[in-house]
Design a protein around this motif. Structure first.
Motif, mmCIF file in Angstrom:
data_model
loop_
_atom_site.group_PDB
_atom_site.id
_atom_site.type_symbol
_atom_site.label_atom_id
_atom_site.label_comp_id
_atom_site.label_asym_id
_atom_site.label_seq_id
_atom_site.Cartn_x
_atom_site.Cartn_y
_atom_site.Cartn_z
ATOM 1 N N PRO A 49 0.814 -1.227 0.000
ATOM 2 C CA PRO A 49 0.000 0.000 0.000
ATOM 3 C C PRO A 49 0.848 1.279 0.000
ATOM 4 N N ARG A 50 1.958 1.273 0.706
ATOM 5 C CA ARG A 50 2.830 2.468 0.702
ATOM 6 C C ARG A 50 3.375 2.753 -0.690
ATOM 7 N N ARG A 51 3.789 1.701 -1.375
ATOM 8 C CA ARG A 51 4.370 1.904 -2.707
ATOM 9 C C ARG A 51 3.297 2.274 -3.735
ATOM 10 N N VAL A 52 2.067 1.806 -3.521
ATOM 11 C CA VAL A 52 0.979 2.230 -4.416
ATOM 12 C C VAL A 52 0.763 3.734 -4.267
ATOM 13 N N ARG A 53 0.757 4.229 -3.040
ATOM 14 C CA ARG A 53 0.651 5.691 -2.830
ATOM 15 C C ARG A 53 1.771 6.423 -3.551
ATOM 16 N N TRP A 54 2.967 5.891 -3.392
ATOM 17 C CA TRP A 54 4.142 6.521 -4.002
ATOM 18 C C TRP A 54 4.018 6.539 -5.527
ATOM 19 N N LEU A 55 3.560 5.431 -6.104
ATOM 20 C CA LEU A 55 3.368 5.391 -7.554
ATOM 21 C C LEU A 55 2.332 6.431 -7.987
ATOM 22 N N LEU A 56 1.239 6.530 -7.234
ATOM 23 C CA LEU A 56 0.187 7.488 -7.596
ATOM 24 C C LEU A 56 0.694 8.926 -7.477
ATOM 25 N N GLU A 57 1.500 9.195 -6.456
ATOM 26 C CA GLU A 57 2.079 10.539 -6.297
ATOM 27 C C GLU A 57 2.997 10.891 -7.465
ATOM 28 N N ASN A 58 3.526 9.849 -8.114
ATOM 29 C CA ASN A 58 4.434 10.067 -9.236
ATOM 30 C C ASN A 58 3.751 9.844 -10.590
ATOM 31 N N ASP A 59 2.431 10.029 -10.595
ATOM 32 C CA ASP A 59 1.644 9.957 -11.837
ATOM 33 C C ASP A 59 1.732 8.601 -12.531
ATOM 34 N N ARG A 60 1.813 7.556 -11.726
ATOM 35 C CA ARG A 60 1.861 6.206 -12.299
ATOM 36 C C ARG A 60 0.512 5.499 -12.147
ATOM 37 N N GLU A 61 -0.574 6.228 -12.402
ATOM 38 C CA GLU A 61 -1.913 5.615 -12.293
ATOM 39 C C GLU A 61 -2.024 4.384 -13.196
ATOM 40 N N ASP A 62 -1.431 4.470 -14.383
ATOM 41 C CA ASP A 62 -1.543 3.337 -15.319
ATOM 42 C C ASP A 62 -0.886 2.086 -14.741
ATOM 43 N N ALA A 63 0.272 2.256 -14.143
ATOM 44 C CA ALA A 63 0.979 1.103 -13.570
ATOM 45 C C ALA A 63 0.186 0.513 -12.403
ATOM 46 N N VAL A 64 -0.436 1.370 -11.610
ATOM 47 C CA VAL A 64 -1.229 0.875 -10.480
ATOM 48 C C VAL A 64 -2.412 0.053 -10.996
ATOM 49 N N ARG A 65 -3.026 0.539 -12.059
ATOM 50 C CA ARG A 65 -4.152 -0.199 -12.635
ATOM 51 C C ARG A 65 -3.684 -1.540 -13.231
ATOM 52 N N ILE A 66 -2.532 -1.523 -13.878
ATOM 53 C CA ILE A 66 -1.987 -2.770 -14.438
ATOM 54 C C ILE A 66 -1.742 -3.787 -13.319
ATOM 55 N N ALA A 67 -1.084 -3.356 -12.244
ATOM 56 C CA ALA A 67 -0.648 -4.306 -11.210
ATOM 57 C C ALA A 67 -1.778 -4.761 -10.289
ATOM 58 N N HIS A 68 -2.821 -3.959 -10.145
ATOM 59 C CA HIS A 68 -3.828 -4.267 -9.126
ATOM 60 C C HIS A 68 -5.209 -4.597 -9.682
ATOM 61 N N VAL A 69 -5.403 -4.358 -10.978
ATOM 62 C CA VAL A 69 -6.697 -4.683 -11.596
ATOM 63 C C VAL A 69 -6.488 -5.583 -12.824
ATOM 64 N N GLU A 70 -5.733 -5.081 -13.803
ATOM 65 C CA GLU A 70 -5.682 -5.783 -15.093
ATOM 66 C C GLU A 70 -4.895 -7.092 -15.022
ATOM 67 N N THR A 71 -3.728 -7.054 -14.413
ATOM 68 C CA THR A 71 -2.917 -8.275 -14.373
ATOM 69 C C THR A 71 -3.549 -9.341 -13.466
ATOM 70 N N PRO A 72 -4.072 -8.982 -12.294
ATOM 71 C CA PRO A 72 -4.763 -10.027 -11.499
ATOM 72 C C PRO A 72 -5.907 -10.690 -12.272
ATOM 73 N N GLU A 73 -6.631 -9.893 -13.055
ATOM 74 C CA GLU A 73 -7.730 -10.445 -13.858
ATOM 75 C C GLU A 73 -7.187 -11.400 -14.930
ATOM 76 N N ARG A 74 -6.113 -10.963 -15.592
ATOM 77 C CA ARG A 74 -5.561 -11.732 -16.706
ATOM 78 C C ARG A 74 -4.909 -13.031 -16.220
ATOM 79 N N VAL A 75 -4.210 -12.966 -15.101
ATOM 80 C CA VAL A 75 -3.452 -14.120 -14.619
ATOM 81 C C VAL A 75 -4.363 -15.099 -13.867
ATOM 82 N N TYR A 76 -5.141 -14.565 -12.953
ATOM 83 C CA TYR A 76 -5.902 -15.426 -12.033
ATOM 84 C C TYR A 76 -7.409 -15.435 -12.322
ATOM 85 N N GLY A 77 -7.858 -14.527 -13.176
ATOM 86 C CA GLY A 77 -9.298 -14.399 -13.394
ATOM 87 C C GLY A 77 -10.024 -13.823 -12.187
#
Ligand SMILES: [Zn+2]
Length: 283
Positions: free
Chosen positions: A245-273
């Motif tokens: 959670p700390r690193r997600v905040r840090w990513l968002l503070e650094n305009d990495r919304e896309d990466a957060v979405r990839i790691a926490h929504v899109e990739t979990p869906e793609r890998v695990y359904g």
């Protein structure tokens, strides 16, 4: 900033309520904004289980499933179990317990088969396998690869992901080729403890800033993890439960919304359904 709709998944950690912090670690994770967990069973021998048959792994798996139920009740999202046999077991079997590499392979494959039963019944989400991350003899290496390939076969039959513990590498396409030969697509193979760049499996990136920066820059599917081991004897061995959670905040503070979405929504869906947004209800 981290809003109420953003799921936060730690893709690989261990919980050991019998020996260490257990659910307290989950509370720390949740308090910082963590919502979803994949809880991997601890290595069997850490729980005092010296397996002689595949059935002997059952106690380890059952305890992990119980812990996951408790963890889920602390989360606005939920937790899932990932079950399997730690690849380091082969060294313990061969060096300390007098197993031949072939006998060790058979026992570990039997353990994978039992783990697969829990995936089949819906009690576990995915399998865990791999091979030693350190130098071993050729016959031990061959036996380890055979165990991993058994996990790919079971994963293919069950249409479930396989998490790997393996050597540090940025190219494991040989391994995902084996998965695909077994019928398991490469995108359902995850390498845990990964750096930010990897060919072949989906990297589950250790949540250190430099590794995450690399993964975010790359723009490819990735996951985030701590490998928190919940072991009082190895407090500094891995990252703590608050790290994702700390690193997600840090990513968002650094305009990495896309990466957060990839790691926490899109990739979990793609890998695990799994649907981390649909299973999130902030209290
Ligand atoms: Zn681990």
């Amino acid at each position: 900033m981290l809003d109420d709709e953003t799921p936060v998944l730690d893709n690989h950690l261990h919980l050991d309520p019998d020996n260490h912090r257990g659910i307290d670690a989950v509370r720390d994770f949740a308090r910082l904004g963590g919502t979803h967990l994949l809880v991997v069973n601890k290595p069997s021998w850490h729980l005092g289980v010296e397996a002689e048959t595949g059935e002997d792994f059952r106690a380890v798996f059952e305890r992990t499933i119980e812990i996951v139920d408790e963890a889920s009740s602390e989360l606005d999202g939920r937790a899932w179990p990932v079950l399997g046999v730690h690849p380091g077991l082969i060294t313990r079997l061969v060096d300390d317990r007098g197993f031949s590499p072939d006998d060790a392979r058979d026992l570990m494959q039997a353990g994978i088969d039992v783990a697969a039963e829990y995936v089949e019944s819906g009690e576990a989400l995915a399998l865990k396998s791999g091979r030693p991350h350190y130098e071993v003899d050729d016959d031990v290496w061959a036996a380890s690869n055979a165990v991993m390939r058994r996990a790919f076969e079971r994963g293919a039959e069950l249409d479930c992901a396989v998490q790997l513990h393996a050597e540090a590498s940025e190219d494991m396409t040989e391994v995902t080729d084996w998965a695909e030969e077994a019928g398991l697509p490469a995108h359902k193979v995850v390498k845990h403890y990964a750096s930010g760049r990897l060919e072949g499996p989906v990297p589950s990136v250790m949540s250190e800033k430099d590794r995450l920066e690399t993964a975010a820059e790359r723009g490819e599917p990735f996951l985030m993890e701590t490998d928190y081991i919940d072991d009082p004897d190895r407090p500094g061995a891995v990252l703590g439960p608050k790290t994702v959670p700390r690193r997600v905040r840090w990513l968002l503070e650094n305009d990495r919304e896309d990466a957060v979405r990839i790691a926490h929504v899109e990739t979990p869906e793609r890998v695990y359904g799994i649907d981390t947004e649909g299973t999130l209800e902030r209290a």
